[in-house]
Every structure is written in structure tokens, then in C-alpha cells.
Write a protein that holds these residues in place. Sequence first.
Motif, PDB file in Angstrom:
ATOM      1  N   LYS A 424       1.033  -1.130  -0.120  1.00  0.00           N
ATOM      2  CA  LYS A 424      -0.019   0.045  -0.444  1.00  0.00           C
ATOM      3  C   LYS A 424       0.319   1.546   0.222  1.00  0.00           C
ATOM      4  O   LYS A 424       2.146   1.110   0.989  1.00  0.00           O
ATOM      5  N   LEU A 425       0.107   2.127  -0.678  1.00  0.00           N
ATOM      6  CA  LEU A 425       1.262   3.319  -1.131  1.00  0.00           C
ATOM      7  C   LEU A 425       1.016   3.761   0.382  1.00  0.00           C
ATOM      8  O   LEU A 425       2.522   4.837   0.716  1.00  0.00           O
ATOM      9  N   GLY A 426       0.275   4.250   0.986  1.00  0.00           N
ATOM     10  CA  GLY A 426       0.476   4.908   2.761  1.00  0.00           C
ATOM     11  C   GLY A 426       2.036   4.072   3.544  1.00  0.00           C
ATOM     12  O   GLY A 426       2.600   4.596   5.034  1.00  0.00           O
ATOM     13  N   GLU A 427       2.082   3.000   3.566  1.00  0.00           N
ATOM     14  CA  GLU A 427       2.845   2.124   3.958  1.00  0.00           C
ATOM     15  C   GLU A 427       4.546   2.273   3.670  1.00  0.00           C
ATOM     16  O   GLU A 427       5.144   2.027   4.048  1.00  0.00           O
ATOM     17  N   ILE A 428       4.812   2.839   2.603  1.00  0.00           N
ATOM     18  CA  ILE A 428       5.572   3.355   1.894  1.00  0.00           C
ATOM     19  C   ILE A 428       5.795   4.647   1.539  1.00  0.00           C
ATOM     20  O   ILE A 428       7.208   5.228   1.169  1.00  0.00           O
ATOM     21  N   THR A 429       5.379   5.307   2.520  1.00  0.00           N
ATOM     22  CA  THR A 429       5.517   6.835   2.322  1.00  0.00           C
ATOM     23  C   THR A 429       5.684   7.466   3.867  1.00  0.00           C
ATOM     24  O   THR A 429       5.068   7.216   4.414  1.00  0.00           O
ATOM     25  N   PRO A 430       6.172   8.080   3.872  1.00  0.00           N
ATOM     26  CA  PRO A 430       7.314   8.469   5.686  1.00  0.00           C
ATOM     27  C   PRO A 430       5.873   9.652   5.471  1.00  0.00           C
ATOM     28  O   PRO A 430       7.308  10.309   6.716  1.00  0.00           O
ATOM     29  N   TYR A 431       5.242   9.863   5.748  1.00  0.00           N
ATOM     30  CA  TYR A 431       4.571  11.004   5.682  1.00  0.00           C
ATOM     31  C   TYR A 431       4.550  11.504   7.586  1.00  0.00           C
ATOM     32  O   TYR A 431       4.379  12.314   7.973  1.00  0.00           O
ATOM     33  N   LYS A 432       4.299  10.107   8.067  1.00  0.00           N
ATOM     34  CA  LYS A 432       4.000  10.470   9.657  1.00  0.00           C
ATOM     35  C   LYS A 432       5.669  10.905   9.893  1.00  0.00           C
ATOM     36  O   LYS A 432       5.638  11.698  10.869  1.00  0.00           O
ATOM     37  N   GLU A 433       6.517  10.126   9.908  1.00  0.00           N
ATOM     38  CA  GLU A 433       8.058  10.602  10.012  1.00  0.00           C
ATOM     39  C   GLU A 433       7.805  11.778  10.058  1.00  0.00           C
ATOM     40  O   GLU A 433       8.838  12.610  10.545  1.00  0.00           O
ATOM     41  N   LEU A 434       7.808  12.113   8.497  1.00  0.00           N
ATOM     42  CA  LEU A 434       7.904  13.889   7.948  1.00  0.00           C
ATOM     43  C   LEU A 434       7.007  14.452   8.997  1.00  0.00           C
ATOM     44  O   LEU A 434       7.717  15.486   8.900  1.00  0.00           O
ATOM     45  N   ALA A 435       5.877  14.651   9.024  1.00  0.00           N
ATOM     46  CA  ALA A 435       5.855  15.321   9.843  1.00  0.00           C
ATOM     47  C   ALA A 435       5.865  15.944  11.421  1.00  0.00           C
ATOM     48  O   ALA A 435       6.382  16.945  11.978  1.00  0.00           O
ATOM     49  N   LYS A 436       6.596  14.301  12.586  1.00  0.00           N
ATOM     50  CA  LYS A 436       6.740  14.541  13.184  1.00  0.00           C
ATOM     51  C   LYS A 436       8.604  15.125  13.075  1.00  0.00           C
ATOM     52  O   LYS A 436       9.319  15.790  14.174  1.00  0.00           O
ATOM     53  N   VAL A 437       9.168  14.930  12.844  1.00  0.00           N
ATOM     54  CA  VAL A 437      10.714  15.793  12.296  1.00  0.00           C
ATOM     55  C   VAL A 437      11.048  17.002  12.398  1.00  0.00           C
ATOM     56  O   VAL A 437      11.110  18.072  12.674  1.00  0.00           O
ATOM     57  N   CYS A 438       9.965  17.690  11.345  1.00  0.00           N
ATOM     58  CA  CYS A 438       9.446  18.527  11.239  1.00  0.00           C
ATOM     59  C   CYS A 438       9.195  19.471  11.952  1.00  0.00           C
ATOM     60  O   CYS A 438       9.156  20.593  12.420  1.00  0.00           O
ATOM     61  N   ARG A 439       7.343  19.090  13.484  1.00  0.00           N
ATOM     62  CA  ARG A 439       7.721  19.537  14.057  1.00  0.00           C
ATOM     63  C   ARG A 439       8.797  19.495  15.000  1.00  0.00           C
ATOM     64  O   ARG A 439       8.564  20.655  15.935  1.00  0.00           O
ATOM     65  N   LEU A 463      -5.384   7.779  -6.681  1.00  0.00           N
ATOM     66  CA  LEU A 463      -6.797   8.439  -5.727  1.00  0.00           C
ATOM     67  C   LEU A 463      -5.300   7.907  -4.648  1.00  0.00           C
ATOM     68  O   LEU A 463      -5.860   8.310  -3.131  1.00  0.00           O
ATOM     69  N   GLU A 464      -4.605   7.041  -4.330  1.00  0.00           N
ATOM     70  CA  GLU A 464      -4.478   6.273  -3.926  1.00  0.00           C
ATOM     71  C   GLU A 464      -2.931   8.181  -2.691  1.00  0.00           C
ATOM     72  O   GLU A 464      -3.217   8.094  -1.505  1.00  0.00           O
ATOM     73  N   ILE A 465      -2.268   8.604  -3.692  1.00  0.00           N
ATOM     74  CA  ILE A 465      -2.162   9.320  -3.631  1.00  0.00           C
ATOM     75  C   ILE A 465      -2.581  11.221  -3.125  1.00  0.00           C
ATOM     76  O   ILE A 465      -2.187  11.408  -1.949  1.00  0.00           O
ATOM     77  N   GLU A 466      -4.049  10.570  -3.216  1.00  0.00           N
ATOM     78  CA  GLU A 466      -4.875  12.202  -2.947  1.00  0.00           C
ATOM     79  C   GLU A 466      -5.158  11.579  -0.627  1.00  0.00           C
ATOM     80  O   GLU A 466      -4.841  12.895  -0.480  1.00  0.00           O
ATOM     81  N   GLU A 467      -5.711  10.709  -1.047  1.00  0.00           N
ATOM     82  CA  GLU A 467      -5.104  10.037   0.442  1.00  0.00           C
ATOM     83  C   GLU A 467      -4.002  10.152   1.281  1.00  0.00           C
ATOM     84  O   GLU A 467      -4.472  10.547   2.379  1.00  0.00           O
ATOM     85  N   VAL A 468      -3.076   9.723   0.585  1.00  0.00           N
ATOM     86  CA  VAL A 468      -1.848  10.431   1.574  1.00  0.00           C
ATOM     87  C   VAL A 468      -1.660  11.339   2.134  1.00  0.00           C
ATOM     88  O   VAL A 468      -0.940  12.327   2.958  1.00  0.00           O
ATOM     89  N   ASN A 469      -1.483  12.369   0.672  1.00  0.00           N
ATOM     90  CA  ASN A 469      -1.975  14.003   0.746  1.00  0.00           C
ATOM     91  C   ASN A 469      -2.435  14.080   2.138  1.00  0.00           C
ATOM     92  O   ASN A 469      -2.505  15.236   2.735  1.00  0.00           O
ATOM     93  N   ARG A 470      -4.161  14.165   1.794  1.00  0.00           N
ATOM     94  CA  ARG A 470      -4.840  14.354   2.320  1.00  0.00           C
ATOM     95  C   ARG A 470      -5.062  14.185   4.238  1.00  0.00           C
ATOM     96  O   ARG A 470      -4.427  15.231   4.423  1.00  0.00           O
ATOM     97  N   GLU A 471      -3.906  12.463   4.906  1.00  0.00           N
ATOM     98  CA  GLU A 471      -3.320  12.449   5.773  1.00  0.00           C
ATOM     99  C   GLU A 471      -2.385  13.376   6.320  1.00  0.00           C
ATOM    100  O   GLU A 471      -2.167  13.938   7.342  1.00  0.00           O
ATOM    101  N   THR A 472      -1.138  13.417   5.125  1.00  0.00           N
ATOM    102  CA  THR A 472      -0.168  14.013   5.444  1.00  0.00           C
ATOM    103  C   THR A 472      -1.000  15.636   5.711  1.00  0.00           C
ATOM    104  O   THR A 472       0.220  16.428   6.885  1.00  0.00           O
ATOM    105  N   ARG A 473      -1.707  15.865   4.938  1.00  0.00           N
ATOM    106  CA  ARG A 473      -2.295  17.459   5.709  1.00  0.00           C
ATOM    107  C   ARG A 473      -2.525  17.877   7.013  1.00  0.00           C
ATOM    108  O   ARG A 473      -2.559  18.584   7.642  1.00  0.00           O
TER     109      ARG A 473
END
Length: 505
Positions: A424-439, A463-473
Motif C-alpha cells: 500500500k502507498l501509505g505504508e511506504i510513504t514516510p509522511y508520519k515521520e516527516l510530520a514528526k521530525v518537522c515539528r 486516488l491513493e496519492i490523494e489519500e496520502v496527501n490528505r493524511e499528510t496535510r
Amino acid sequence: MVLTINLYQKAGGGFLATENILQEFADIDRIFDPKSIAIIGVSSEGLGFGRSIFISHRSIGYEGKLYPVNKRGGSIEGMKIYSSIEAIPDKIDFAIIAVPAHLVPSALEACRSKGVVGAEILSSGFSETGTPEGIALEEELKTIAKKGIRLIGPNCFGIYCPKSGLTMLPGPDLSRKPGSVALLSQSGGLSVDFGYIGKWRGIHFSKIISFGNGCDLRETEMLRYLRHDPETRVICVYIEGVADGRDFFTALKEVAAEKPVIIIKGGLSESGSRAAASHTASLGGNKAIWEAALRQCHVTQVENLEEMSDVALTFSLLPPREYKGCAVMGGGGALGIAAADTAEPYGIKVPSLRKDLQEAILEVLPKPGSSATNPVDIANPYVSPKYIREILLYASQDENIDFHIVIQLLYHYKALQLNLGNVKLGEITPYKELAKVCREAMDIGKKPVMLILPNIRRDEDDLEIEEVNRETRRLFTEAGMPVFDSVKNAFNAVASISRYYRYRR
């Protein structure tokens, strides 16, 4: 809102004495936090305004008492529909009126006689029609209001107040999370649209007021109310015309001296002015005069809801100060160059980082293809967030840097997903870690971080990209970091903040 406020009013060359205005806005406060609401014009079936606003209040979770009213009686969702407001045995704080225009004056008078503090009238068919009948009906409403009931409307979508559970037409699923941004709007549609934009942009509201024709409470009095509202830090306004221009601009200047005000002024073109006249019976006014007056009041004028949401979000999340220097970081040289070119017209500099900091950043960056001057080119979109954290911390040490722009092309992980196979795209995109380190970098470096999240992939397979971007936002805004679709939008918002706080300084 219980207030003791020092008001100063110029008189000749000096100032009048301090005046205590304790509880000046008590009745308006009760409108926003009613413990009981009568909804007049609720049908037991169908899709009328009365039924819709009743169901919307049930859906959003309003905790007070609801009393549906219709002369035919009946029931709705297991609740009795009262034949009149007089038949309700309990005290009523607020009324929502959704009956044909010719029945509104008698309904409003009944509310006043019942002791209702305020009412909103969703019905149309008043001065906006331009007919003698419509104008006369609105004059009746003004007469009743002067006897002792505050009025929102007519021809409006009402009030949204997430803290109390008040919602507007047709908002059954607006957010219940309260915030610091308020909107005053002559347009109902624009009001509810802004509410829904806020839901996914991370803008949280104290109040949204759609006042329509504004025959009682309207832009000027509500501006003064919001000036002293402790729940509101940022004020947005959509207006087509004002009842008293001199008083409005006096109030606007007073308010903008204490809180940022963001305005969309509708009806400044010839065709727009005609549309405003038929929409809310407003006169659009001269474009040059309006824009000059707004500048003199030090408000931020914007063109549309997208720009308003950018600026409101930034005002609500960034520390109140002027911002001059920016560190830009992203994967791709052209992105950084474009960002630097975009910054300059907004009065924002992208200065070269100190040599020692450049050398430290180069040790972190992948090679070859990277650059540490500023913009910082991290060479590829797959760089681990832990390196982004280090780069942000180094750049924060430069005294010429006031804030950071991080450009992330998360859509490139789609190609990686296809290469990896069943993942799944969300599993390999490190958006959670990105938000954490930026904060973390923001907390340690004491300089705001703003994320740019472009997405050029919008095919049905993406559509998976949109989901990842929404969660990142969501993760970034919840952590206090605004997210934008483009660097232009971000720099425009930051420039608006800088202009305002430069004036306040």
C-alpha cells in the motif's frame, strides 16, 4: 462574554474618560450559545429548509433542547412538532425561522413575545427582490427587532458555532472542533463552503455568521463584537455592500488595530455589482475607492476563498511577527529556483546560508546532485525524514532565516509502489515521520515550518496519492504547520502576515 473594556473616543485634541461597558454584547453571546432552539417551519417530511436545519442540528450533535414548530403539528424523528412557539412550555433562547416571507413577521413577533433573545431568518423574498412588497416586509422585521429581539438575516444560511453545536444550512457534518477563526458573510453559500474548506485545510472556527440582507445584526456591529470576542483571533469577512460606510470603516480600523482582518469584497466590477444588488440588495461600490480604504484600514484584501483560507490558516498557526528570510528545501533544482523567483515579488528573501552551515548540510545530503546554498536541493524525493530534520536544524541557526519552506513530492512514491509490487502507498510513504521530525525541528530551532504539497498526478489510478496527501496535510496542520498546494500561495500568505505585523509594530 463578560467584559470590562477600556474604550477611548477622540474628542477634540484629547480623549474621553474610560467607559466600562460590562456585558455590552450579552444578548449576542446568548445567540451563539443557546440552551434551547425553536425551529419554525419544520415539516414532518420532504426537504424544506426547516426540516433540513432541524436534522442538521441533530446530526452535528447540538446538546441543547430542540423544538420543531409547524402549525400543522405532527412529529419528526420521534419528536413532537409544536403547532406554535406559544405552545412550547419551556423558555426559548434562539429561534430559526424558515417559513414563506409573508409569514415571517408574525413568526418573529411571536418569538419576541415569547422572550426569545435572537432569531435567524433563512427565508428569502425581502429587500433582495427589489419589489415594494419585499422591501415592506423587511421594514416590518426591522420594526419588530427594535422592540427587543436581535436578528440575523433574512435571506441567510444562519450561524455555525462548533463550540455550542449551532450549525448553518445545510451543514450537518461540519466540524465540531472549535478554533480561533471567524467569518462574517453576506453570502450563505460562501459561508458554508468556507466551513467545509476549513474542515480539510485544518482551519478551526470560533463562529461563522451568514447575515444575508442584514436588517439588524450585520457587518459593523458584528465586527465590533468579534473584536472583543476572546474566542476569535482572526476575522474573515465577505461583503457586497455596507449599511453605513463611514461607521464601517471606523470599526474596521479599530478592529484591525487589534486582530487581523481578511476581506473579500464582492461586487466591484460592473457585472458583479449588478449581481450583488439582486443577491442581497447591496450596492457594490467603486473598486479603486474600496481598495484604497481597505489599505488605509490595514486589512488583508483577498480575491477568493482559496486565498482567504491560505491567509487565515497562516495567521492562525504562525507566531505573530514579520517574516523576511526563508530557507527552502526540496528534491529538485528547478523547484528551488522557482521558489526563490516566486519569493522575491512578495518581499521575501532566500539568502545563502552561512558557509559553516552549508558545509554541515552537505555532510547530510545524498550525493551527487545535491546543493546546500539555499534553496537546499536534496536531490531526490526519497530522502529519509531524519535527514530533513538535520537540515532544518542547521538552517535554523542562520540569523537571516525566519521560516522554512519544505517542498515534498510525495506522489513519486507511487512509482516506487508499482516497482515494489503488492504494497500500500501509505505504508511506504514516510509522511508520519516527516510530520514528526518537522515539528521537532520547529520546536528546537524556534522557526516555523511550512509544507508545500504539490500533486500533478490526478488520474483515476492515483486516488491513493490523494489519500496520502490528505493524511499528510492533517498531521502537519494538527502539529501547527500550515500546508499549501504551491509556493506562491505560501509566500502570498506569509507576505500578508508580514504586512499586518509591520503595521502593528
